[in-house]
Write a protein that holds these residues in place. Structure first.
Motif, mmCIF file in Angstrom:
data_model
loop_
_atom_site.group_PDB
_atom_site.id
_atom_site.type_symbol
_atom_site.label_atom_id
_atom_site.label_comp_id
_atom_site.label_asym_id
_atom_site.label_seq_id
_atom_site.Cartn_x
_atom_site.Cartn_y
_atom_site.Cartn_z
ATOM 1 N N UNK A 116 24.109 43.953 -3.645
ATOM 2 C CA UNK A 116 23.178 45.018 -3.264
ATOM 3 C C UNK A 116 22.778 44.960 -1.798
ATOM 4 N N UNK A 117 22.744 43.756 -1.219
ATOM 5 C CA UNK A 117 22.277 43.629 0.157
ATOM 6 C C UNK A 117 20.796 43.956 0.248
ATOM 7 N N UNK A 118 20.428 44.620 1.350
ATOM 8 C CA UNK A 118 19.041 45.037 1.518
ATOM 9 C C UNK A 118 18.152 43.983 2.134
ATOM 10 N N UNK A 119 18.712 42.831 2.507
ATOM 11 C CA UNK A 119 17.902 41.802 3.167
ATOM 12 C C UNK A 119 18.310 41.688 4.636
ATOM 13 N N UNK A 120 17.377 41.233 5.447
ATOM 14 C CA UNK A 120 17.637 41.051 6.872
ATOM 15 C C UNK A 120 18.769 40.043 7.044
ATOM 16 N N UNK A 121 19.767 40.379 7.862
ATOM 17 C CA UNK A 121 20.909 39.495 8.097
ATOM 18 C C UNK A 121 22.061 39.679 7.137
ATOM 19 N N UNK A 122 21.980 40.685 6.245
ATOM 20 C CA UNK A 122 22.988 40.866 5.199
ATOM 21 C C UNK A 122 24.393 41.090 5.766
ATOM 22 N N UNK A 123 24.503 41.828 6.866
ATOM 23 C CA UNK A 123 25.829 42.174 7.401
ATOM 24 C C UNK A 123 26.645 40.930 7.733
ATOM 25 N N UNK A 124 26.018 39.944 8.372
ATOM 26 C CA UNK A 124 26.759 38.730 8.728
ATOM 27 C C UNK A 124 27.142 37.940 7.488
ATOM 28 N N UNK A 125 26.251 37.872 6.533
ATOM 29 C CA UNK A 125 26.555 37.160 5.292
ATOM 30 C C UNK A 125 27.785 37.771 4.629
ATOM 31 N N UNK B 52 17.907 39.150 12.351
ATOM 32 C CA UNK B 52 18.703 40.384 12.247
ATOM 33 C C UNK B 52 20.202 40.111 12.363
ATOM 34 N N UNK B 53 20.566 39.041 13.081
ATOM 35 C CA UNK B 53 21.986 38.696 13.242
ATOM 36 C C UNK B 53 22.485 37.730 12.174
ATOM 37 N N UNK B 54 21.637 37.403 11.198
ATOM 38 C CA UNK B 54 22.048 36.494 10.129
ATOM 39 C C UNK B 54 21.871 35.031 10.457
#
Length: 383
Positions: free
Chosen positions: A279-288, A104-106
């Motif tokens: 698009x994102x939508x994957x777990x950890x997207x925010x850090x990426x 969840x944290x990337x």
């Protein structure tokens, strides 16, 4: 002692498992060690000789400790795109991609290979995935937790996995299975040898041309014997596998990659295609996304080391008197003829040709940030 301590103690005492080729390795004179919960061959003739043979000819590696998984069911692509940052919908039949599981944290939970099967291989499943042996049960648990009920995951623990690597691997394998000559890097497909169904990809973990071959465990001795009867092929152990992948600049999970580090810092952003970034939508997207915009705090780098003393995992890296990083893999590189290392260094000191020092046995030795791979990749990208 708490209940958790009891469980940890029991887990530590669990006996190592045997690979399907265990007796075969021992008959070949392999020195066996415990790795990822299995008895595995670390060397046969010796690491230096096996490393050199693979760079010049073809080496056969037993990687049956890896986890081989298939996925099928309604919405399988969408489900896997939630778990993985890579483009699964755009993955064509018989092609494969390098990808990762992120938390969840990337942070990186594992790195892996994912393929679109196509045809009737593996009982008509849609996706084939190979994950690291030391993390496979954690990976399976994580995916069960996050996959919808409509998607069926199958752990194919009845399959063995061989890797044939080196500049003569293509010639050698085509002697047994002529159709494999048509494969190019990161392409895969079903093949049959002496009535045995195989799934073969043109890929590997040495930087050389080569193949990974999924074979029913009951038939793996026959195949390993047939391959090692060829003049180009010798069995190769884990020791040379590690020195080969280090020269190729390829990270090892649990060492160079961990949940504490990020995809962008690890220089693995190529595994996240443009559509997925947008698009994102994957777990950890925010850090990426944050690190794509602002840069990571530290970066995985290659290090060339002066002198003959190798720097090992855990060695501290300094810029002057300031601690700026840590070695995560290191050793003597037979092809380079000198010690090399891989490590994580804070971003201001991670530029090419940056002069650093590594603490080894209480002494500081000079090191320079160097481009990776240390030895050029020789993948076969065209037919």
């Amino acid at each position: 002692m708490s209940g958790n301590d009891d469980i940890a103690h029991i887990e530590e005492e669990l006996p190592l498992q045997d690979l399907p080729l265990d007796a075969w390795h021992r008959a070949k004179g392999a020195r066996m060690v415990g790795f990822a919960g299995y008895h595995m061959p670390i060397q046969y003739e010796g690491i230096m000789a096996e490393h050199g043979w693979t760079r010049e000819h073809a080496g056969l590696f037993d990687v049956s400790h890896m986890g081989q998984l298939t996925f099928s069911g309604e919405g399988v692509d969408e489900a896997l795109e939630h778990l993985l940052p890579s483009d699964i919908k755009g993955l064509k039949p018989f092609r494969q991609r390098y990808s990762m599981l992120l938390d969840e944290e990337g942070g990186i939970l594992d790195d892996l290979m994912v393929s679109r099967i196509g045809g009737d291989a593996f009982d008509g499943a849609d996706i084939y995935m190979v994950v690291n042996g030391a993390t496979k049960y954690d990976d399976i648990g994580w995916m069960i937790e996050h996959l919808p009920d409509e998607v069926v995951m199958n752990h194919m623990d009845e399959q063995a996995l061989l890797a044939l690597q080196g500049p003569e691997a293509g010639e050698a394998l085509a002697t047994l299975i002529p159709e494999t000559a048509a494969l190019v890097f990161m392409q895969s497909g079903p093949f049959v040898w002496r009535g045995v169904p195989l799934w073969i990809s043109r890929s590997g973990y040495t930087g050389e041309d080569g193949f990974e071959i999924s074979v029913p465990a009951g038939d793996v001795v026959l195949l390993a014997d047939a391959l090692c009867a060829l003049p180009q092929v010798k069995p190769i152990g884990l020791g040379a596998r590690d020195s080969l992948r280090l020269e190729a600049g390829l990270p090892l999970y649990g060492h160079d990659l961990t949940p504490a580090v990020s995809t962008i810092g690890a220089d693995l952003g190529f595994a996240i295609q443009k559509r997925r970034r947008e698009e994102g939508g994957f777990i950890g997207h925010a850090r990426v996304m944050k690190e794509l915009a602002d840069g990571p705090g530290s970066r995985r780098v290659g290090l060339k080391i002066e002198g003959r003393l190798p720097a090992r995992e855990g060695a501290a890296i300094y810029a002057g008197d300031v601690l700026v990083g840590e070695v995560t893999s290191g050793g003597f590189a037979p092809t380079v003829g000198a010690p090399i290392a891989m490590g994580w260094v804070s971003l201001p000191h991670a530029g090419l040709d940056e002069a650093l020092e590594i603490e080894v046995r209480g002494k500081r030795i000079a090191a320079t940030v160097a481009p990776m791979p240390f030895v050029p990749h020789r993948y076969r990208r065209k037919a």
